[in-house]
Scaffold this active site. Sequence first.
Site, PDB file in Angstrom:
ATOM      1  N   LYS A   1       0.814  -1.223   0.000  1.00 26.53           N
ATOM      2  CA  LYS A   1       0.000   0.000   0.000  1.00 26.53           C
ATOM      3  C   LYS A   1       0.845   1.269   0.000  1.00 26.53           C
ATOM      4  O   LYS A   1       0.475   2.267  -0.616  1.00 26.53           O
ATOM      5  CB  LYS A   1      -0.937   0.016   1.202  1.00 26.53           C
ATOM      6  CG  LYS A   1      -2.051  -1.021   1.132  1.00 26.53           C
ATOM      7  CD  LYS A   1      -3.032  -0.784   2.263  1.00 26.53           C
ATOM      8  CE  LYS A   1      -3.832  -2.012   2.615  1.00 26.53           C
ATOM      9  NZ  LYS A   1      -4.839  -2.410   1.680  1.00 26.53           N
TER      10      LYS A   1
ATOM     11  N   GLU B   1      -3.049   7.112   8.132  1.00 25.30           N
ATOM     12  CA  GLU B   1      -3.808   7.787   7.095  1.00 25.30           C
ATOM     13  C   GLU B   1      -4.949   8.544   7.771  1.00 25.30           C
ATOM     14  O   GLU B   1      -5.451   8.125   8.812  1.00 25.30           O
ATOM     15  CB  GLU B   1      -4.407   6.683   6.199  1.00 25.30           C
ATOM     16  CG  GLU B   1      -4.622   7.044   4.761  1.00 25.30           C
ATOM     17  CD  GLU B   1      -5.077   5.809   3.965  1.00 25.30           C
ATOM     18  OE1 GLU B   1      -4.258   5.266   3.214  1.00 25.30           O
ATOM     19  OE2 GLU B   1      -6.232   5.398   4.119  1.00 25.30           O
TER      20      GLU B   1
ATOM     21  N   HIS C   1     -14.429  -4.110   7.745  1.00 19.82           N
ATOM     22  CA  HIS C   1     -13.747  -3.509   6.590  1.00 19.82           C
ATOM     23  C   HIS C   1     -13.701  -4.446   5.393  1.00 19.82           C
ATOM     24  O   HIS C   1     -12.872  -4.296   4.504  1.00 19.82           O
ATOM     25  CB  HIS C   1     -12.323  -3.071   6.933  1.00 19.82           C
ATOM     26  CG  HIS C   1     -12.246  -2.134   8.082  1.00 19.82           C
ATOM     27  ND1 HIS C   1     -12.847  -0.901   8.063  1.00 19.82           N
ATOM     28  CD2 HIS C   1     -11.667  -2.256   9.292  1.00 19.82           C
ATOM     29  CE1 HIS C   1     -12.632  -0.300   9.213  1.00 19.82           C
ATOM     30  NE2 HIS C   1     -11.919  -1.104   9.985  1.00 19.82           N
TER      31      HIS C   1
ATOM     32  N   ARG D   1      -5.346  -8.102  -9.258  1.00 16.51           N
ATOM     33  CA  ARG D   1      -5.895  -9.444  -9.471  1.00 16.51           C
ATOM     34  C   ARG D   1      -7.357  -9.332  -9.835  1.00 16.51           C
ATOM     35  O   ARG D   1      -7.920  -8.251  -9.853  1.00 16.51           O
ATOM     36  CB  ARG D   1      -5.773 -10.230  -8.166  1.00 16.51           C
ATOM     37  CG  ARG D   1      -6.422  -9.451  -7.019  1.00 16.51           C
ATOM     38  CD  ARG D   1      -6.532 -10.245  -5.749  1.00 16.51           C
ATOM     39  NE  ARG D   1      -6.804  -9.417  -4.600  1.00 16.51           N
ATOM     40  CZ  ARG D   1      -8.013  -9.085  -4.164  1.00 16.51           C
ATOM     41  NH1 ARG D   1      -9.085  -9.507  -4.801  1.00 16.51           N
ATOM     42  NH2 ARG D   1      -8.170  -8.313  -3.107  1.00 16.51           N
TER      43      ARG D   1
END
Length: 482
Positions: free
Chosen positions: A115, A199, A234, A291
Amino acid sequence: MKKILIANRGEIASRIIRSASQMGIGTVAIFSEADRKMPYVRQADEAICIGPPQSSDSYLSIDKIIEAALECEADAIHPGYGFLSENGRFSDAVKEAGLTFIGPSGQTIDMMGDKLAARKIATRAGVPLVPGTESAVTDTRVALDFARDIGFPVIIKAAAGGGGKGMRIVRNEKDFTGQMERATSEALNAFGNGAVFVEKYIENPKHIEIQILADRHGNAVSLLERECSIQRRHQKVIEEAPSAVVDSDLRKAMGADAVRLAEFCKYESAGTVEFIMDENRNYYFLEMNTRLQVEHPVTELVTNTDLVAWQIRIARGEKINFSQHQVEARGHALELRVYAEDPYNDFLPSTGRLEDYQPPAGLHIRVDDGYERGLDVPVYYDPMLSKLIVWGKNRDEAIARMLYAIDHYLVEGVETTLSFGKFAIDHEAFRKGTFTTLFVEQYFKLDELRQADEKRAFGAGLIALNHYKKSIKTYRPVIREK
Ligand code: ADP
Ligand code: ADP
Ligand code: MG
């Protein structure tokens, strides 16, 4: 390409076998000792047992999988999703063995699968980003300073994270240190990499993602958006295409950003660029999944494309033979992930034997499933049983069809997310499209679920009753003959 080995199990293995077979390509299934009786093992032309149930000794063993592919003379490997699908080393190892990997290069996977690395690329490609640390943070005090700067709430994430794991929302300073320690240890346990970053947490967000396809000849297209805001832990449970809140300008902007990112990293194959959208419809890059995505069918239904077939074509070196302006969404598609989980018990996995199993059928109802009656749902893997997907001329029609399909889906022996799906899709916030990723926290109530479930039980009861009635009908004439 004459023979593809599918390095996966369950519904996605069946899904890949379907497209490959229709293209005249042979298929090889691999299975662990726990999966011997799974439908995909029979559906493939050949099947090889590669080890004990534990993923690390079977579906995650690069050596065993490549050995199996060489042994049965497959010339390509499709990784599906999960397992080794986002492992750059696997992509490279497949190539080194002289085989084709149906997916991007190891380098691209490593770059976009991490990430933090992906955030750097997105910045360079000019894609809007959630404010966050540029590199991994290990020093809690440095991280806390950063969190103060961008302002609480923040989200601490594992750089190597996926499947909703290794993520912690922190609402105030006093919880920060504890949560960061937890996030780091969870990341280390789940991904073997303890790197985390901080974040900004976007309040009341929607999850919107863009499906892209890119070939090695420099063509990249967006196959429009999916909304996947209904989540628990999530992780997505309900997805749809198109999103109820994305208009054509926003769709164009997000699509252009996703395509630019794909071009920037010389992406090849199908991929997904995930965004988080705030209440003012500003969107920010979250991550790229290199993917096939679990929810790819909703895109297939509205754009009339076979994404697995395209992955195979692109891996064979073919060109994408349509252009962006030809891509259009027709109607509306919804997907419900049917997990063997108990919505009454915090969505905990509910494993056991499928005592009865009858999926719904009918026009515009698609069930991508991996199990059948009598099989055990093993504890070793992801507890997803199937995906229930419907199409409608518009969103209301799709909703009505989904509610019908849920009522006519009979699963006995394990608890499932079917009742939750009915509750959510029938909910006012879902019908209006105003729901966010906080849907479960905000609206989900057990007593209301119970009501939805009773009606569902009534529907399922009708299926059983119909069977009974039919048996009477066929019996009666026999009586008259006497
Ligand atoms: P999608 O992003 O396609 O919607 P999910 O995030 O739900 O899919 O993940 C799909 C599957 O892959 C799940 O079984 C999930 O547990 C698994 N998965 C995703 N990312 C990772 C990862 N980095 N490591 C291990 N498993 C993963
Ligand atoms: P994963 O790799 O596990 O899929 P993502 O970064 O894609 O992780 O995030 C998964 C989900 O977590 C998102 O769909 C969203 O619900 C939530 N999430 C992630 N980042 C943020 C953020 N900055 N603000 C709000 N929610 C977030
Ligand atoms: Mg994600």
